[in-house]
Scaffold this motif. Structure first.
Motif, PDB file in Angstrom:
ATOM      1  N   PRO A 184       0.732  -1.289   0.028  1.00  0.00           N
ATOM      2  CA  PRO A 184       0.013   0.138   0.056  1.00  0.00           C
ATOM      3  C   PRO A 184       0.594   1.484  -0.048  1.00  0.00           C
ATOM      4  O   PRO A 184       0.354   2.242  -0.515  1.00  0.00           O
ATOM      5  N   SER A 185       2.147   1.404   0.477  1.00  0.00           N
ATOM      6  CA  SER A 185       2.640   2.348   0.615  1.00  0.00           C
ATOM      7  C   SER A 185       3.658   2.976  -0.410  1.00  0.00           C
ATOM      8  O   SER A 185       4.355   3.832  -0.462  1.00  0.00           O
ATOM      9  N   LEU A 186       3.597   1.942  -1.472  1.00  0.00           N
ATOM     10  CA  LEU A 186       4.487   2.132  -3.045  1.00  0.00           C
ATOM     11  C   LEU A 186       3.992   3.633  -3.472  1.00  0.00           C
ATOM     12  O   LEU A 186       2.834   3.619  -3.713  1.00  0.00           O
ATOM     13  N   ALA A 187       4.993   4.337  -3.673  1.00  0.00           N
ATOM     14  CA  ALA A 187       4.639   5.652  -4.525  1.00  0.00           C
ATOM     15  C   ALA A 187       5.080   5.714  -5.647  1.00  0.00           C
ATOM     16  O   ALA A 187       4.327   6.049  -6.673  1.00  0.00           O
ATOM     17  N   LYS A 188       6.134   4.908  -5.874  1.00  0.00           N
ATOM     18  CA  LYS A 188       6.840   4.801  -7.375  1.00  0.00           C
ATOM     19  C   LYS A 188       7.710   3.443  -7.677  1.00  0.00           C
ATOM     20  O   LYS A 188       8.231   3.201  -6.696  1.00  0.00           O
ATOM     21  N   LEU A 189       7.956   2.962  -8.934  1.00  0.00           N
ATOM     22  CA  LEU A 189       8.514   1.740  -8.893  1.00  0.00           C
ATOM     23  C   LEU A 189       9.377   2.120 -10.144  1.00  0.00           C
ATOM     24  O   LEU A 189       8.807   2.402 -11.278  1.00  0.00           O
ATOM     25  N   LEU A 190      10.872   1.932 -10.149  1.00  0.00           N
ATOM     26  CA  LEU A 190      11.715   2.214 -10.996  1.00  0.00           C
ATOM     27  C   LEU A 190      12.578   1.028 -11.605  1.00  0.00           C
ATOM     28  O   LEU A 190      12.999   0.289 -10.551  1.00  0.00           O
ATOM     29  N   VAL A 191      12.578   0.492 -12.644  1.00  0.00           N
ATOM     30  CA  VAL A 191      13.174  -0.726 -13.111  1.00  0.00           C
ATOM     31  C   VAL A 191      14.379  -0.010 -13.977  1.00  0.00           C
ATOM     32  O   VAL A 191      14.264   0.625 -14.889  1.00  0.00           O
ATOM     33  N   VAL A 192      15.567  -0.562 -13.679  1.00  0.00           N
ATOM     34  CA  VAL A 192      16.873  -0.429 -14.221  1.00  0.00           C
ATOM     35  C   VAL A 192      17.194  -1.375 -15.424  1.00  0.00           C
ATOM     36  O   VAL A 192      17.402  -2.568 -14.718  1.00  0.00           O
ATOM     37  N   TRP A 193      16.989  -1.196 -16.416  1.00  0.00           N
ATOM     38  CA  TRP A 193      17.311  -2.411 -17.404  1.00  0.00           C
ATOM     39  C   TRP A 193      18.945  -2.289 -17.863  1.00  0.00           C
ATOM     40  O   TRP A 193      19.225  -1.311 -18.415  1.00  0.00           O
ATOM     41  N   ASN A 194      19.613  -3.399 -17.405  1.00  0.00           N
ATOM     42  CA  ASN A 194      20.941  -3.367 -17.674  1.00  0.00           C
ATOM     43  C   ASN A 194      21.294  -4.061 -19.156  1.00  0.00           C
ATOM     44  O   ASN A 194      22.414  -4.261 -19.284  1.00  0.00           O
ATOM     45  N   ASN A 195      20.549  -4.708 -19.794  1.00  0.00           N
ATOM     46  CA  ASN A 195      20.992  -5.244 -20.980  1.00  0.00           C
ATOM     47  C   ASN A 195      21.162  -4.447 -22.235  1.00  0.00           C
ATOM     48  O   ASN A 195      19.914  -4.152 -22.690  1.00  0.00           O
ATOM     49  N   GLN A 196      22.075  -3.798 -22.576  1.00  0.00           N
ATOM     50  CA  GLN A 196      22.311  -2.878 -23.603  1.00  0.00           C
ATOM     51  C   GLN A 196      22.043  -3.401 -25.113  1.00  0.00           C
ATOM     52  O   GLN A 196      21.943  -2.846 -26.032  1.00  0.00           O
ATOM     53  N   ASN A 197      22.048  -4.822 -25.193  1.00  0.00           N
ATOM     54  CA  ASN A 197      21.862  -5.423 -26.332  1.00  0.00           C
ATOM     55  C   ASN A 197      20.464  -5.891 -26.818  1.00  0.00           C
ATOM     56  O   ASN A 197      20.277  -6.413 -27.655  1.00  0.00           O
ATOM     57  N   LYS A 198      19.516  -5.591 -25.854  1.00  0.00           N
ATOM     58  CA  LYS A 198      18.185  -5.981 -26.155  1.00  0.00           C
ATOM     59  C   LYS A 198      17.233  -4.913 -25.709  1.00  0.00           C
ATOM     60  O   LYS A 198      17.539  -4.592 -24.072  1.00  0.00           O
ATOM     61  N   SER A 199      16.231  -4.736 -26.295  1.00  0.00           N
ATOM     62  CA  SER A 199      15.540  -3.663 -25.829  1.00  0.00           C
ATOM     63  C   SER A 199      14.545  -4.065 -24.560  1.00  0.00           C
ATOM     64  O   SER A 199      14.120  -5.202 -24.537  1.00  0.00           O
ATOM     65  N   PRO A 200      14.110  -3.232 -23.775  1.00  0.00           N
ATOM     66  CA  PRO A 200      13.181  -3.900 -22.504  1.00  0.00           C
ATOM     67  C   PRO A 200      11.864  -3.838 -23.299  1.00  0.00           C
ATOM     68  O   PRO A 200      11.303  -3.435 -24.225  1.00  0.00           O
ATOM     69  N   PRO A 201      11.015  -4.463 -22.478  1.00  0.00           N
ATOM     70  CA  PRO A 201       9.553  -4.746 -22.747  1.00  0.00           C
ATOM     71  C   PRO A 201       8.796  -3.537 -22.912  1.00  0.00           C
ATOM     72  O   PRO A 201       9.283  -2.704 -21.984  1.00  0.00           O
ATOM     73  N   GLU A 202       8.054  -3.381 -23.782  1.00  0.00           N
ATOM     74  CA  GLU A 202       7.037  -2.124 -23.960  1.00  0.00           C
ATOM     75  C   GLU A 202       6.568  -1.670 -22.715  1.00  0.00           C
ATOM     76  O   GLU A 202       5.921  -2.662 -21.777  1.00  0.00           O
ATOM     77  N   GLY A 203       6.334  -0.320 -22.373  1.00  0.00           N
ATOM     78  CA  GLY A 203       5.697   0.150 -21.041  1.00  0.00           C
ATOM     79  C   GLY A 203       5.869   1.791 -20.772  1.00  0.00           C
ATOM     80  O   GLY A 203       6.689   2.225 -21.727  1.00  0.00           O
TER      81      GLY A 203
END
Length: 570
Positions: free
Chosen positions: A481-500
């Motif tokens: 309940p107390s989550l305000a923001k969620l940040l995903v750090v994508w470290n694979n530079q050779n592959k695009s992250p999923p759409e969002g």
């Protein structure tokens, strides 16, 4: 031979005597069996109550065959409506009871023709095609029951969809005469066009006691949150026009306005935006010189050029939906059907099914006073997000707006979820199109865009390439309940992250030129913090020690490697 002859001589004489002796017995037995079969059949097929003798089905009986009911002038009138009503105060949930399917049972009153003492009907249109379709859909659904004693929710067969066709006082009297009315408890009324000139109230003006209202033009002033249901204003074009499928992406026009007879101040502002942005904005209005036989509702014009409506809506990325005399507009349904992202300018309007639908994924809501900034606001939205909104807009129409059946059953499902919350549909079930999947896990990149109710923490998740595990982690974290923001750090530079909502990457960054590796960085940072503290007058930062042991989440490692017995102190 003699014994047989003797037997044969007595035999014929005995048979008639046996028939005579047992005739009454056999007749009585047959009669009892026959009566039992008749009684069983009557019990099986005879209605269980007087009120359920006329099963609702318009295809089986004509409106003109419905019994006539005269309303005495002195008939009681319900109260205006209780604005404080909530499910726990004006709805008897105990009537719904427990059932294995966790589904409410809905009873539709038999069709009747209500007239006043002079024989004048309470409605100028009788039963509309739209309301007929809605009641037929309910009667064909799993919600329906023809047994009034099992019903949790009651729907009158009195059509109040369009207030313009109603005699307000007489309609209220007709509602009060319903045998199970009980001050409107557990009753739902469907209305799409509320109010009338000159003020156009945003809720049905018919006095209705405690009845729940499924309304198509609620404002924040008339909507009873958690009790009423905000529904769309159905567009007849949905049934008459089938638009070709159009994939999300750039369109010929950036913004399109197609509503007729909008307020002159809004029209003037749109004209100014048209002058500033040229061909990017198409401003349509009603046609004045159509050929004979052309349907005005199906055409729009701009400087003498005629466009087919609603087909033209598919040629724009964004479509303006302005408030008219009423807050709810059928244009919203047309826009969604075309896969055009609606730009809604109707202050205080309660969007349809907003209790369960996340409209930020399918529309842009702009305050009316910021109409002049509309072009700039829309230009700031990334192209990929626009495409997602186009796709979501069309799916909203398909799932919840496309027919009276969809509108009616969605309304009942929302009420059902309130009564059986433990079996309610999830956010994902309401808002995720069936195709938005990733392996066996719903993509959490389509989590609600609703801001948090209170300040909370920001969760940072580092990942490389394991998308399914990432989605599971995000889904679990998002439940806090107390989550305000969620940040995903994508470290694979050779592959695009999923759409969002956003992506961050730094292809030129390496592990040897990081800021934290510079020896002077710590000194400069300390000096900077000390400078801020001297200006502030005190040191607001607190010294905190925290230990975070790594957890190998569902990794295929030996158990002894997951214990970390020698991790040491921080």
């Amino acid at each position: 031979m003699y014994p047989s002859g003797k037997y044969s001589s007595r035999g014929p004489a005995l048979i008639p005597r046996m028939k005579t002796k047992h005739r009454i017995y056999y007749i009585t037995l047959f009669s009892v069996v026959l009566l039992g079969l008749i009684a069983t059949g009557m019990f099986q097929f005879w209605p269980h109550s007087i009120e359920s003798t006329a099963d609702w089905a318009l295809d089986k009986r004509s409106v003109h065959d419905a019994p006539l009911v005269r309303l005495p002038v002195s008939s009681p009138i319900p109260e205006r409506g209780d604005l404080s009503c909530r499910m726990h105060t004006c709805f008897d949930v105990y009537r719904c009871g427990y059932n294995p399917k966790n589904r409410i049972k809905v009873y539709i009153y038999p069709l009747q023709r209500f007239v006043d003492e002079l024989g004048v009907p309470i409605s100028s249109t009788g039963l509309s095609r739209e309301y007929n379709d809605l009641l037929s859909a309910v009667s064909d659904s799993d919600f329906y029951t023809d047994d009034v004693t099992r019903a949790c929710l009651f729907i009158p067969s009195i059509d109040v969809l369009n207030q313009n066709s109603l005699r307000i006082r007489e309609t209220a009297q007709a509602l009060a005469m319903l045998p199970r009315w009980d001050k409107g408890m557990n009753h739902v009324l469907f209305n799409m066009l509320p109010g009338g000139p000159p003020d156009y109230n945003t809720a049905l003006d018919v006095p209705r006691d405690r009845a729940l209202l499924a309304g198509g033009g609620f404002s924040t002033w008339t909507y009873r949150q958690g009790y009423d249901v905000s529904i769309p204003v159905y567009s007849p074009l949905s049934a008459d026009v089938e638009l070709p499928e159009r994939q999300p992406g750039p369109r010929r026009y950036f913004i399109l306005s197609s509503q007729m007879a909008i307020h002159r101040e809004y029209r003037a502002e749109l004209e100014r935006l048209k002058e500033e942005n040229g061909e990017a904005l198409l401003l349509l209005d009603k046609c004045s010189n159509l050929s004979q036989g052309a349907a005005p509702a199906r055409k729009r014009c701009y400087k003498g050029q005629v466009y087919d409506y609603p087909q033209i809506l598919q040629e724009s990325s964004f479509c303006v939906v302005l408030r008219g005399a009423r807050l709810g507009q059928a244009a919203l349904s047309d826009v969604l059907q075309a896969g055009c992202v609606p730009v809604i300018l109707a202050d205080s309007y309660i969007l349809p099914f907003s209790e369960v639908l996340d409209w930020k994924r399918a529309s842009v809501v702009i305050p009316e006073e910021k109409l002049s900034e509309m072009y700039t606001i829309l230009k700031s939205i990334p192209h990929r997000q626009v495409e997602e909104m186009q796709r979501q807009a069309h799916w909203f129409w398909e799932a919840y707006f496309s027919s009276m059946k969809a509108i009616g059953l969605t309304t009942l499902q929302i009420i059902n979820d309130r009564i059986y919350p433990y079996a309610a549909r999830t956010y994902e079930q309401w808002n995720n199109p069936p195709v938005v999947k990733w392996s066996s896990v719903n993509s959490p990149l389509f989590l609600p865009l609703i801001p948090p109710r209170a300040p909370g923490f920001t969760a940072v998740v580092l990942t490389y390439d394991r998308v399914e595990s990432l989605f599971r982690v995000i889904t679990e974290i998002s439940k806090v309940p107390s989550l305000a923001k969620l940040l995903v750090v994508w470290n694979n530079q050779n592959k695009s992250p999923p759409e969002g909502e956003k992506k961050f990457k730094c292809p030129e960054c390496t592990a040897i030129d990081g800021l934290s590796l510079d020896q002077t960085h710590m000194v400069e940072r300390s000096e900077c913090i000390n400078k801020f503290a001297s200006v502030f007058g005190t040191m607001p930062l607190k010294v905190v020690e925290h230990r975070a042991d790594p957890v190998l989440y569902k990794d295929d490692f030996p158990e002894k490697l997951k214990s970390f017995p020698n991790i040491g102190s921080l």
